[in-house]
Write a protein that holds these residues in place. Structure first.
Motif, PDB file in Angstrom:
ATOM      1  N   PRO A   1      -3.466   0.219   9.944  1.00  0.00           N
ATOM      2  CA  PRO A   1      -2.494   1.112   8.800  1.00  0.00           C
ATOM      3  C   PRO A   1      -2.791   0.887   7.775  1.00  0.00           C
ATOM      4  CG  PRO A   1      -1.204  -0.503  10.642  1.00  0.00           C
ATOM      5  CD  PRO A   1      -2.903  -0.587  10.791  1.00  0.00           C
ATOM      6  N   LEU A   2      -3.442  -0.259   7.187  1.00  0.00           N
ATOM      7  CA  LEU A   2      -4.142  -0.352   5.735  1.00  0.00           C
ATOM      8  C   LEU A   2      -5.008   0.463   5.361  1.00  0.00           C
ATOM      9  CD1 LEU A   2      -3.938  -4.011   5.580  1.00  0.00           C
ATOM     10  CD2 LEU A   2      -1.986  -2.704   5.629  1.00  0.00           C
ATOM     11  N   TYR A   3      -5.917   0.775   6.286  1.00  0.00           N
ATOM     12  CA  TYR A   3      -6.928   1.820   6.070  1.00  0.00           C
ATOM     13  C   TYR A   3      -6.510   3.089   5.841  1.00  0.00           C
ATOM     14  CZ  TYR A   3     -11.195   4.985   6.667  1.00  0.00           C
ATOM     15  OH  TYR A   3     -12.152   5.904   6.327  1.00  0.00           O
ATOM     16  N   PHE A   4      -5.252   3.553   6.644  1.00  0.00           N
ATOM     17  CA  PHE A   4      -4.621   4.662   6.515  1.00  0.00           C
ATOM     18  C   PHE A   4      -3.948   4.930   5.369  1.00  0.00           C
ATOM     19  CE2 PHE A   4      -2.814   8.720   7.980  1.00  0.00           C
ATOM     20  CZ  PHE A   4      -1.622   8.758   7.751  1.00  0.00           C
TER      21      PHE A   4
ATOM     22  N   MET B   1       0.867  -1.229  -0.001  1.00  0.00           N
ATOM     23  CA  MET B   1       0.019   0.255  -0.022  1.00  0.00           C
ATOM     24  C   MET B   1       0.964   1.221  -0.023  1.00  0.00           C
ATOM     25  SD  MET B   1      -3.522  -0.431   0.698  1.00  0.00           S
ATOM     26  CE  MET B   1      -4.666  -1.642   1.810  1.00  0.00           C
ATOM     27  N   GLY B   2       2.240   1.166  -0.003  1.00  0.00           N
ATOM     28  CA  GLY B   2       2.906   2.572  -0.215  1.00  0.00           C
ATOM     29  C   GLY B   2       3.768   2.968   0.848  1.00  0.00           C
ATOM     30  N   ALA B   3       3.704   2.297   1.973  1.00  0.00           N
ATOM     31  CA  ALA B   3       4.515   2.846   3.072  1.00  0.00           C
ATOM     32  C   ALA B   3       5.856   3.221   2.691  1.00  0.00           C
ATOM     33  CB  ALA B   3       4.525   1.937   4.433  1.00  0.00           C
ATOM     34  N   ASP B   4       6.556   4.282   3.352  1.00  0.00           N
ATOM     35  CA  ASP B   4       8.028   4.541   3.106  1.00  0.00           C
ATOM     36  C   ASP B   4       8.748   3.902   4.169  1.00  0.00           C
ATOM     37  OD1 ASP B   4      10.323   6.583   4.062  1.00  0.00           O
ATOM     38  OD2 ASP B   4      10.080   6.642   1.789  1.00  0.00           O
TER      39      ASP B   4
ATOM     40  N   VAL C   1     -14.159  -0.515 -15.233  1.00  0.00           N
ATOM     41  CA  VAL C   1     -12.839  -1.115 -15.264  1.00  0.00           C
ATOM     42  C   VAL C   1     -11.844  -0.148 -14.433  1.00  0.00           C
ATOM     43  CG1 VAL C   1     -11.104  -2.272 -16.134  1.00  0.00           C
ATOM     44  CG2 VAL C   1     -13.155  -2.418 -17.248  1.00  0.00           C
ATOM     45  N   ALA C   2     -11.395  -0.544 -13.229  1.00  0.00           N
ATOM     46  CA  ALA C   2     -10.749   0.428 -12.440  1.00  0.00           C
ATOM     47  C   ALA C   2      -9.254   0.134 -11.990  1.00  0.00           C
ATOM     48  CB  ALA C   2     -11.635   0.876 -11.221  1.00  0.00           C
ATOM     49  N   GLY C   3      -8.491   0.950 -11.981  1.00  0.00           N
ATOM     50  CA  GLY C   3      -7.162   0.638 -11.049  1.00  0.00           C
ATOM     51  C   GLY C   3      -7.382   0.997  -9.591  1.00  0.00           C
ATOM     52  N   LEU C   4      -6.585   0.643  -8.815  1.00  0.00           N
ATOM     53  CA  LEU C   4      -6.821   0.720  -7.215  1.00  0.00           C
ATOM     54  C   LEU C   4      -5.359   1.363  -6.950  1.00  0.00           C
ATOM     55  CD1 LEU C   4      -8.306  -2.502  -5.822  1.00  0.00           C
ATOM     56  CD2 LEU C   4      -9.622  -0.453  -6.658  1.00  0.00           C
ATOM     57  N   GLY C   5      -5.037   2.782  -7.370  1.00  0.00           N
ATOM     58  CA  GLY C   5      -3.788   3.378  -7.174  1.00  0.00           C
ATOM     59  C   GLY C   5      -2.810   2.421  -8.219  1.00  0.00           C
TER      60      GLY C   5
ATOM     61  N   TYR D   1      -8.226  -2.155   0.168  1.00  0.00           N
ATOM     62  CA  TYR D   1      -8.125  -0.739  -0.405  1.00  0.00           C
ATOM     63  C   TYR D   1      -9.379  -0.117  -0.905  1.00  0.00           C
ATOM     64  CZ  TYR D   1      -6.035   3.035  -3.452  1.00  0.00           C
ATOM     65  OH  TYR D   1      -5.741   4.075  -4.076  1.00  0.00           O
ATOM     66  N   PHE D   2     -10.105  -1.146  -1.704  1.00  0.00           N
ATOM     67  CA  PHE D   2     -11.399  -0.662  -2.134  1.00  0.00           C
ATOM     68  C   PHE D   2     -12.349  -0.166  -1.323  1.00  0.00           C
ATOM     69  CE2 PHE D   2     -14.529   0.051  -5.286  1.00  0.00           C
ATOM     70  CZ  PHE D   2     -15.821  -0.526  -4.583  1.00  0.00           C
ATOM     71  N   LEU D   3     -12.609  -0.938  -0.102  1.00  0.00           N
ATOM     72  CA  LEU D   3     -13.362  -0.414   1.147  1.00  0.00           C
ATOM     73  C   LEU D   3     -12.927   0.756   1.709  1.00  0.00           C
ATOM     74  CD1 LEU D   3     -14.032  -3.993   2.428  1.00  0.00           C
ATOM     75  CD2 LEU D   3     -16.007  -2.585   1.425  1.00  0.00           C
ATOM     76  N   ALA D   4     -11.562   0.997   2.091  1.00  0.00           N
ATOM     77  CA  ALA D   4     -11.044   2.097   2.596  1.00  0.00           C
ATOM     78  C   ALA D   4     -11.258   3.528   1.714  1.00  0.00           C
ATOM     79  CB  ALA D   4      -9.655   2.080   2.969  1.00  0.00           C
ATOM     80  N   ALA D   5     -11.361   3.143   0.332  1.00  0.00           N
ATOM     81  CA  ALA D   5     -11.284   4.440  -0.370  1.00  0.00           C
ATOM     82  C   ALA D   5     -12.950   4.754  -0.507  1.00  0.00           C
ATOM     83  CB  ALA D   5     -10.918   3.894  -1.966  1.00  0.00           C
ATOM     84  N   VAL D   6     -13.984   3.707  -0.384  1.00  0.00           N
ATOM     85  CA  VAL D   6     -15.225   4.109  -0.204  1.00  0.00           C
ATOM     86  C   VAL D   6     -15.494   4.767   1.041  1.00  0.00           C
ATOM     87  CG1 VAL D   6     -17.644   2.980  -0.031  1.00  0.00           C
ATOM     88  CG2 VAL D   6     -15.993   1.984  -1.539  1.00  0.00           C
ATOM     89  N   SER D   7     -14.828   4.533   1.950  1.00  0.00           N
ATOM     90  CA  SER D   7     -15.079   5.018   3.419  1.00  0.00           C
ATOM     91  C   SER D   7     -14.428   6.246   3.231  1.00  0.00           C
ATOM     92  CB  SER D   7     -14.465   4.180   4.422  1.00  0.00           C
ATOM     93  OG  SER D   7     -14.180   5.077   5.677  1.00  0.00           O
TER      94      SER D   7
END
Lengths: 244, 244
Positions: free
Chosen positions: A230-233, A96-99, B216-220, B232-238
């Motif tokens: 952390p993943l939500y974040f 998910m991109g953490a540094d 059709v979507a990319g997730l980042g 990722y998807f659910l956190a994006a919705v939230s």
């Protein structure tokens, strides 16, 4: 196309030798033959296209465009969780991109890492981070670190912004601070996000964070586990700063 | 304060008996005594405050405000993954607010669920969903379902919007479709989001989804594993629909 991390600084037109790990994966596992191409991330985190030569050296064909990293550098600072959750956090936070991914011995951590086993654990976690970074097609491999206490972590880490994900804030319906903070960040800035272990962040730790100007934020209205928060974040950071 | 799911429809001022699971947890594990209070989600997913009586029945004190569910109903529809990933997906997708969690035998699924073991697996996954819903303080327990094929799933599920998270789209830098779709949703609508197994969504499955007007979507920009993408998807919705 595979992507490999290599240590040296590459240059278009130059040649380099594959190290044994990459050689084994490309030539044996993937059955690469001369003329095949792969992507290489060099020591400066720049992405290049490389082509396999007859003698199994690689010629650097050209640089490749790459915007795979988050626009801000996020350090995940998690209270040490139980069992294999640390491995899971490292893998998924890397996807998910953490540094940087750090663990600390929280007041309410049930798990403890013994000093004599620490080095071995961190080596293993670092390997997990590298594998996850390769699979996620990142150009940066997060560093994995450990601090004995939250105080030591905050004292040593450098950051422009500090946030703590606080369960009690979520229960009280707090939903504005995360968005507010992210909208104030500038590209390239460093943000450290603190997450409690299973038992949560202790009052003493909260007080210390507030003294250090930490933003106290809820992560949506649902209570998330220590390994999920952390993943939500990170997904929220991506949604706000990459997708919009 | 604990939160328990109970089957009957409750009413302020009425009394009800605890079932054996709740009774065991509240009275034995938590050592509840008459006068103690807990939260109860009834059969209509309404939240109430309840108080324990001398005879261990519970009096419904009052309804409680609760905005813990996502404003749209998200169905996670995942190609069957390997090993215990299905359990992780159910647990974490429940924490993150999924309404329904479905698995399907994807063209490229390595794992297979044998028909004679299906019922037992779904029962186990349903239990995981309930535990995760309780811990997340939700009022809805996601239903867990299985379909032999993607076609069967899409034919049977009802939804206002359909999306597929496509790795190839992410590699091509697609970052606009997810935000565009979410900004078009209205409160209460149903969205089904399709995720491929480890091998990805097959060309035949993609064609079928496109024929069914799937976005059709990319997730980042990073490639996410099959068990990470739904989170990722659910956190994006939230992030988009609850925090902003």
């Amino acid at each position: 196309m595979q992507r490999y991390f290599v240590k040296p600084t590459l240059k278009t037109g130059s040649q380099f030798e594959l190290d044994s790990n990459v050689s084994k994966h490309w030539l044996q596992v993937m059955r690469g033959v001369p003329g095949d191409q792969a992507e290489f991330v060099d020591g400066t985190e720049t992405l290049y296209l490389g082509q396999l030569n007859e003698d199994h050296s690689v010629t650097v064909v050209k640089p490749l465009a790459n915007h795979v990293e988050l626009p801000i550098k996020v350090t995940i600072l998690s209270g040490l969780p139980k069992q294999e959750k640390a491995e899971w956090i490292v893998q998924k936070a890397t996807e998910m991109g953490a540094d940087t991914i750090c663990f600390f011995g929280a007041d309410w951590s049930v798990a403890k890492w013994q000093p004599n086993k620490l080095s071995k654990k961190l080596t293993r976690l670092q390997k997990i981070a590298q594998g996850a970074a390769e699979q996620a097609h990142r150009t940066h491999i997060p560093t994995v670190r450990y601090f004995n206490t939250l105080k030591q972590a905050i004292t040593e880490l450098k950051f422009d912004h500090l946030l703590v994900a606080y369960e009690e804030a979520a229960k009280q319906g707090e939903q504005a601070q995360l968005v507010k903070l992210l909208s104030q960040t500038k590209t390239g800035e460093q943000l450290t996000a603190v997450f409690g272990p299973e038992g949560g962040v202790s009052p003493a730790e909260m007080q210390f964070l507030e003294q250090n100007q930490a933003t106290v934020a809820g992560l949506g209205p649902r209570i998330l586990r220590t390994e999920t928060a952390p993943l939500y974040f990170l997904a929220a950071v991506s949604t706000m700063l990459e997708l919009q």
